[in-house]
Design a protein around this motif. Structure first.
Motif, PDB file in Angstrom:
ATOM      1  N   PHE A  20      30.218  28.822  48.226  1.00  0.00           N
ATOM      2  CA  PHE A  20      31.582  28.433  47.863  1.00  0.00           C
ATOM      3  C   PHE A  20      31.708  28.039  46.390  1.00  0.00           C
ATOM      4  CE2 PHE A  20      31.902  28.673  52.391  1.00  0.00           C
ATOM      5  CZ  PHE A  20      33.054  29.440  52.483  1.00  0.00           C
ATOM      6  N   GLY A  21      30.597  27.614  45.779  1.00  0.00           N
ATOM      7  CA  GLY A  21      30.599  27.408  44.324  1.00  0.00           C
ATOM      8  C   GLY A  21      30.856  28.752  43.663  1.00  0.00           C
ATOM      9  N   ASN A  22      30.196  29.777  44.200  1.00  0.00           N
ATOM     10  CA  ASN A  22      30.340  31.137  43.712  1.00  0.00           C
ATOM     11  C   ASN A  22      31.785  31.632  43.871  1.00  0.00           C
ATOM     12  OD1 ASN A  22      29.888  33.955  43.422  1.00  0.00           O
ATOM     13  ND2 ASN A  22      27.734  33.550  43.878  1.00  0.00           N
ATOM     14  N   VAL A  23      32.332  31.389  45.065  1.00  0.00           N
ATOM     15  CA  VAL A  23      33.687  31.856  45.383  1.00  0.00           C
ATOM     16  C   VAL A  23      34.701  31.229  44.425  1.00  0.00           C
ATOM     17  CG1 VAL A  23      35.538  31.529  47.064  1.00  0.00           C
ATOM     18  CG2 VAL A  23      33.316  32.375  47.817  1.00  0.00           C
ATOM     19  N   PHE A  24      34.729  29.909  44.351  1.00  0.00           N
ATOM     20  CA  PHE A  24      35.747  29.265  43.516  1.00  0.00           C
ATOM     21  C   PHE A  24      35.413  29.407  42.038  1.00  0.00           C
ATOM     22  CE2 PHE A  24      36.210  27.128  47.640  1.00  0.00           C
ATOM     23  CZ  PHE A  24      37.489  27.570  47.909  1.00  0.00           C
ATOM     24  N   GLY A  25      34.111  29.422  41.746  1.00  0.00           N
ATOM     25  CA  GLY A  25      33.697  29.607  40.354  1.00  0.00           C
ATOM     26  C   GLY A  25      34.199  30.942  39.829  1.00  0.00           C
ATOM     27  N   TYR A  26      34.046  32.000  40.641  1.00  0.00           N
ATOM     28  CA  TYR A  26      34.480  33.325  40.189  1.00  0.00           C
ATOM     29  C   TYR A  26      35.989  33.342  39.937  1.00  0.00           C
ATOM     30  CZ  TYR A  26      35.612  38.214  40.056  1.00  0.00           C
ATOM     31  OH  TYR A  26      36.113  39.418  39.659  1.00  0.00           O
ATOM     32  N   LEU A  27      36.734  32.756  40.891  1.00  0.00           N
ATOM     33  CA  LEU A  27      38.197  32.763  40.753  1.00  0.00           C
ATOM     34  C   LEU A  27      38.625  31.989  39.508  1.00  0.00           C
ATOM     35  CD1 LEU A  27      39.346  32.238  44.444  1.00  0.00           C
ATOM     36  CD2 LEU A  27      39.410  34.334  43.097  1.00  0.00           C
ATOM     37  N   LEU A  28      38.039  30.788  39.331  1.00  0.00           N
ATOM     38  CA  LEU A  28      38.438  29.957  38.196  1.00  0.00           C
ATOM     39  C   LEU A  28      38.013  30.578  36.866  1.00  0.00           C
ATOM     40  CD1 LEU A  28      37.565  26.416  39.591  1.00  0.00           C
ATOM     41  CD2 LEU A  28      39.834  27.318  39.120  1.00  0.00           C
ATOM     42  N   LEU A  29      36.805  31.121  36.864  1.00  0.00           N
ATOM     43  CA  LEU A  29      36.310  31.667  35.603  1.00  0.00           C
ATOM     44  C   LEU A  29      37.062  32.934  35.208  1.00  0.00           C
ATOM     45  CD1 LEU A  29      34.003  30.381  33.967  1.00  0.00           C
ATOM     46  CD2 LEU A  29      32.664  32.369  34.526  1.00  0.00           C
ATOM     47  N   SER A  30      37.418  33.773  36.207  1.00  0.00           N
ATOM     48  CA  SER A  30      38.156  34.979  35.821  1.00  0.00           C
ATOM     49  C   SER A  30      39.545  34.594  35.333  1.00  0.00           C
ATOM     50  CB  SER A  30      38.217  36.017  36.942  1.00  0.00           C
ATOM     51  OG  SER A  30      38.676  35.436  38.117  1.00  0.00           O
ATOM     52  N   ARG A  31      40.136  33.536  35.936  1.00  0.00           N
ATOM     53  CA  ARG A  31      41.430  33.049  35.453  1.00  0.00           C
ATOM     54  C   ARG A  31      41.284  32.514  34.015  1.00  0.00           C
ATOM     55  NH1 ARG A  31      46.668  31.328  36.614  1.00  0.00           N
ATOM     56  NH2 ARG A  31      46.598  33.237  37.799  1.00  0.00           N
ATOM     57  N   GLU A  32      40.209  31.762  33.801  1.00  0.00           N
ATOM     58  CA  GLU A  32      39.968  31.194  32.462  1.00  0.00           C
ATOM     59  C   GLU A  32      39.805  32.318  31.435  1.00  0.00           C
ATOM     60  OE1 GLU A  32      37.330  27.503  32.043  1.00  0.00           O
ATOM     61  OE2 GLU A  32      36.091  29.099  31.228  1.00  0.00           O
ATOM     62  N   GLN A  33      39.073  33.375  31.821  1.00  0.00           N
ATOM     63  CA  GLN A  33      38.865  34.500  30.901  1.00  0.00           C
ATOM     64  C   GLN A  33      40.170  35.196  30.587  1.00  0.00           C
ATOM     65  OE1 GLN A  33      34.555  35.795  31.987  1.00  0.00           O
ATOM     66  NE2 GLN A  33      35.612  37.622  31.400  1.00  0.00           N
ATOM     67  N   GLN A  34      41.017  35.368  31.627  1.00  0.00           N
ATOM     68  CA  GLN A  34      42.299  36.042  31.402  1.00  0.00           C
ATOM     69  C   GLN A  34      43.180  35.218  30.467  1.00  0.00           C
ATOM     70  OE1 GLN A  34      43.915  36.834  35.287  1.00  0.00           O
ATOM     71  NE2 GLN A  34      43.138  38.922  35.290  1.00  0.00           N
ATOM     72  N   GLU A  35      43.165  33.888  30.665  1.00  0.00           N
ATOM     73  CA  GLU A  35      44.008  33.032  29.817  1.00  0.00           C
ATOM     74  C   GLU A  35      43.541  33.081  28.369  1.00  0.00           C
ATOM     75  OE1 GLU A  35      43.886  29.238  31.723  1.00  0.00           O
ATOM     76  OE2 GLU A  35      45.419  29.814  33.180  1.00  0.00           O
ATOM     77  N   SER A  36      42.225  33.062  28.167  1.00  0.00           N
ATOM     78  CA  SER A  36      41.764  33.065  26.779  1.00  0.00           C
ATOM     79  C   SER A  36      42.029  34.432  26.138  1.00  0.00           C
ATOM     80  CB  SER A  36      40.304  32.631  26.655  1.00  0.00           C
ATOM     81  OG  SER A  36      39.461  33.704  26.893  1.00  0.00           O
ATOM     82  N   GLU A  37      42.006  35.501  26.951  1.00  0.00           N
ATOM     83  CA  GLU A  37      42.338  36.825  26.410  1.00  0.00           C
ATOM     84  C   GLU A  37      43.817  36.875  26.006  1.00  0.00           C
ATOM     85  OE1 GLU A  37      40.636  39.104  25.344  1.00  0.00           O
ATOM     86  OE2 GLU A  37      41.894  40.899  25.300  1.00  0.00           O
ATOM     87  N   LEU A  38      44.670  36.263  26.845  1.00  0.00           N
ATOM     88  CA  LEU A  38      46.103  36.240  26.515  1.00  0.00           C
ATOM     89  C   LEU A  38      46.338  35.453  25.226  1.00  0.00           C
ATOM     90  CD1 LEU A  38      47.957  35.693  29.910  1.00  0.00           C
ATOM     91  CD2 LEU A  38      48.047  37.665  28.381  1.00  0.00           C
TER      92      LEU A  38
END
Ligand SMILES: Nc1nc2c(ncn2[C@@H]2O[C@H](COP(=O)(O)OP(=O)(O)OP(=O)(O)O)[C@@H](O)[C@H]2O)c(=O)[nH]1
Length: 388
Positions: A200-218
Motif C-alpha cells: 500500500f506504500g507502493n500504491v499510494f506512493g505511485y499515485l501521489l508521486l505521479s500527481r507530484e510529477q504532473q504538477e511540477s511539469e505543469l
C-alpha cells in the motif's frame, strides 16, 4: 488481526483499486495519463487475483493456490517495478524485469514440484518480493538528489520494508522452527505486515508521486517553451527582471539580443509544420552552443528569440550576435531528406539605467527590424546611450 485477514485485506484493497481505476480510465482519454499507469493497473489486477487465491488456500486445489497464485503474485510485483521505471522515464528497464520474472516463477514452481519444504518456498517467495521491491526502490532513487521529501520517504520505507520481507524469507529457510522468542508465527506476521505496508506504500506512493510529477511539469510549462525547452516569454521576462533592476547601479551592463529566423514561413510552406518544428529545435541548439552558461536564450513566440548576456557590453554582445549569425548560416539543417539553409537577423542593445522591459525590447526590436529591412542575415546594434 490474523494473517488470513491481512491476506484478505490485500486482495480486497487491490480489487477496490481496480474498480476505482476502471472509472478513472473513462476520463483518461481527456487528460494525459501518467507514465506507467497501464503497468500499475495490471499490477493491481494481478495482485488482487493472487491474494484472492492465497486467501482461498484449502478451499481450492493446491495447484491453483500455490504455484499459480505465486506466479500471478510475482507478475504483479514485476509490473509494479515496471510502473516505477516507466514513471522515472526509463521504459527500457522493463526488458530486464521479464527474464527475472521467468526465473522467479521457474524457481518457485520447481520447488513446489520437487516437494521442497514450505520454508524453502517461503524463502524463494520472499527473495522474489525483495528483488522486485528493490527494483522499484532503484527507480525511485534515481531522482534522489533533486527529489522531494515524498520521494525520499518512499525510497527509505521501501528499502526498510524490503529488508524485513527478505529477513522473513531467510529465517524461514535457516530457522524453520524459530528460536527462543523468535517464533515462526511472529516471523510470519512480521513478514506479511511488511508486505502489506510495502504494497500500500507502493500504491499510494505511485499515485501521489505521479500527481507530484504532473504538477511540477505543469509549473515548468508555465515558464518553458515545450518545443525548444528554452524559457518562454514569461520565463524570459522573469529571468530578465533582476538584470533590469541592476542596470540602475554602476557596473557592467547586461546585453539583449533579439533574433528572428529569416523567411521562416517558407520552411513551413515548403516542408510542412513538423519539419519547421525540427528546424527550430536544431537552430536553438546551434545558438546555445555559442553562448556562455550565464547567458540565457528564450522564445518570444513564433520564430523570434531573445538572448540575455549578463555583464556584457554592446561591443562584445555584437561579437556574440555575429558569431551566432555565422553559425546559423554555416550549418545546413537536415530534416528527413531535406537539407535546409537558414539565416537569421539580429538586433542588439544593452540595458540602460532608465529602461523598463517595454523600452528595452522596443529598442532591440527596432534594431532587428532594421536588419530585416537592410536585407536580412545581419546584425544591427541599437543606440544604447540614454536619451537626454
Ligand atoms: N513549424 C513551426 N512554425 C512556427 C511556429 N511558430 C510560428 N511559426 C511560423 O513561423 C512563421 C513566422 O513568419 P513571419 O513572422 O511572418 O516571418 P518570416 O516568414 O520568418 O519572415 P521574416 O521575419 O520577414 O524574415 C509563420 O509562418 C508561423 O506560422 C512553430 O512553433 N513551429
Amino acid at each position: 488481526m490474523d494473517i488470513k485477514t491481512l491476506v484478505l485485506a490485500l486482495a480486497l484493497g487491490n480489487f477496490s483499486l481496480c474498480a476505482a481505476l476502471f472509472f478513472y480510465q473513462q476520463q483518461e482519454v481527456r487528460s494525459a495519463p501518467s507514465a506507467g499507469l497501464r503497468s500499475w493497473r495490471i499490477a493491481r489486477q494481478l495482485q488482487a487475483v493472487a491474494w484472492g487465491l492465497l486467501y482461498l488456500r484449502g478451499a481450492l486445489p493446491d495447484f491453483l493456490t500455490i504455484p499459480f497464485a505465486y506466479a500471478v503474485l510475482f507478475s504483479g510485483f514485476a509490473f509494479d517495478a515496471s510502473a516505477w521505471w516507466e514513471l522515472a522515464g526509463r521504459r527500457v528497464w522493463r526488458r530486464y524485469l521479464l527474464p527475472a520474472l521467468g526465473v522467479s516463477i521457474g524457481l518457485f514452481t520447481g520447488a513446489w514440484l520437487l516437494d521442497m519444504p514450505a520454508g524453502d518456498r517461503i524463502g524463494i517467495a520472499a527473495l522474489v518480493a525483495g528483488f522486485f521491491a528493490l527494483a522499484s526502490a532503484g527507480a525511485l532513487g534515481r531522482g534522489w538528489r533533486r527529489g522531494t521529501l515524498l520521494r525520499r520517504y518512499l525510497v527509505l520505507s521501501t528499502l526498510s520494508l524490503t529488508l524485513v520481507v527478505v529477513l522473513r524469507g531467510v529465517l524461514a529457510v535457516l530457522l524453520p522452527d524459530g528460536a527462543e522468542w523468535l517464533s515462526p508465527a511472529l516471523v510470519q506476521a512480521a513478514g506479511i505486515v511488511a508486505l502489506y505496508l510495502l504494497t500500500f506504500g507502493n500504491v499510494f506512493g505511485y499515485l501521489l508521486l505521479s500527481r507530484e510529477q504532473q504538477e511540477s511539469e505543469l509549473a515548468r510549462l508555465e515558464v518553458a517553451d515545450p518545443l525548444t525547452d528554452v524559457p518562454n516569454r514569461r520565463g524570459f521576462y522573469l529571468a530578465l527582471a533582476p538584470w533590469i533592476a541592476l542596470a540602475r547601479r554602476p557596473g557592467q551592463p547586461t546585453a539583449l539580443i533579439l533574433l528572428k529566423f529569416d523567411d521562416f514561413k517558407r520552411i513551413n510552406e515548403h516542408y510542412g509544420h513538423p519539419v519547421g518544428d525540427l528546424v527550430l529545435k536544431t537552430l536553438v541548439e546551434v545558438c546555445q552552443k555559442q553562448l556562455r552558461d550565464s547567458d540565457l536564450m528564450g522564445r518570444m513566440g513564433g520564430a523570434e528569440f531573445a538572448i540575455q548576456l549578463p555583464r556584457t557590453g554592446q561591443e562584445d554582445a555584437c561579437m556574440v550576435a555575429e558569431r551566432i549569425r555565422l553559425a546559423i548560416a554555416a550549418l545546413p539543417v537536415k530534416a528527413g531528406k531535406a537539407v535546409i539553409n537558414m539565416t537569421a537577423s539580429l538586433g542588439v542593445t544593452t540595458i540602460r539605467p532608465d529602461d523598463a522591459a517595454v523600452s528595452l525590447f522596443k529598442r532591440a526590436d527596432e534594431a532587428l527590424q532594421q536588419a530585416k529591412r537592410e536585407g536580412r542575415n545581419r546584425v544591427v546594434a541599437a543606440d544604447s546611450t540614454p536619451e537626454v
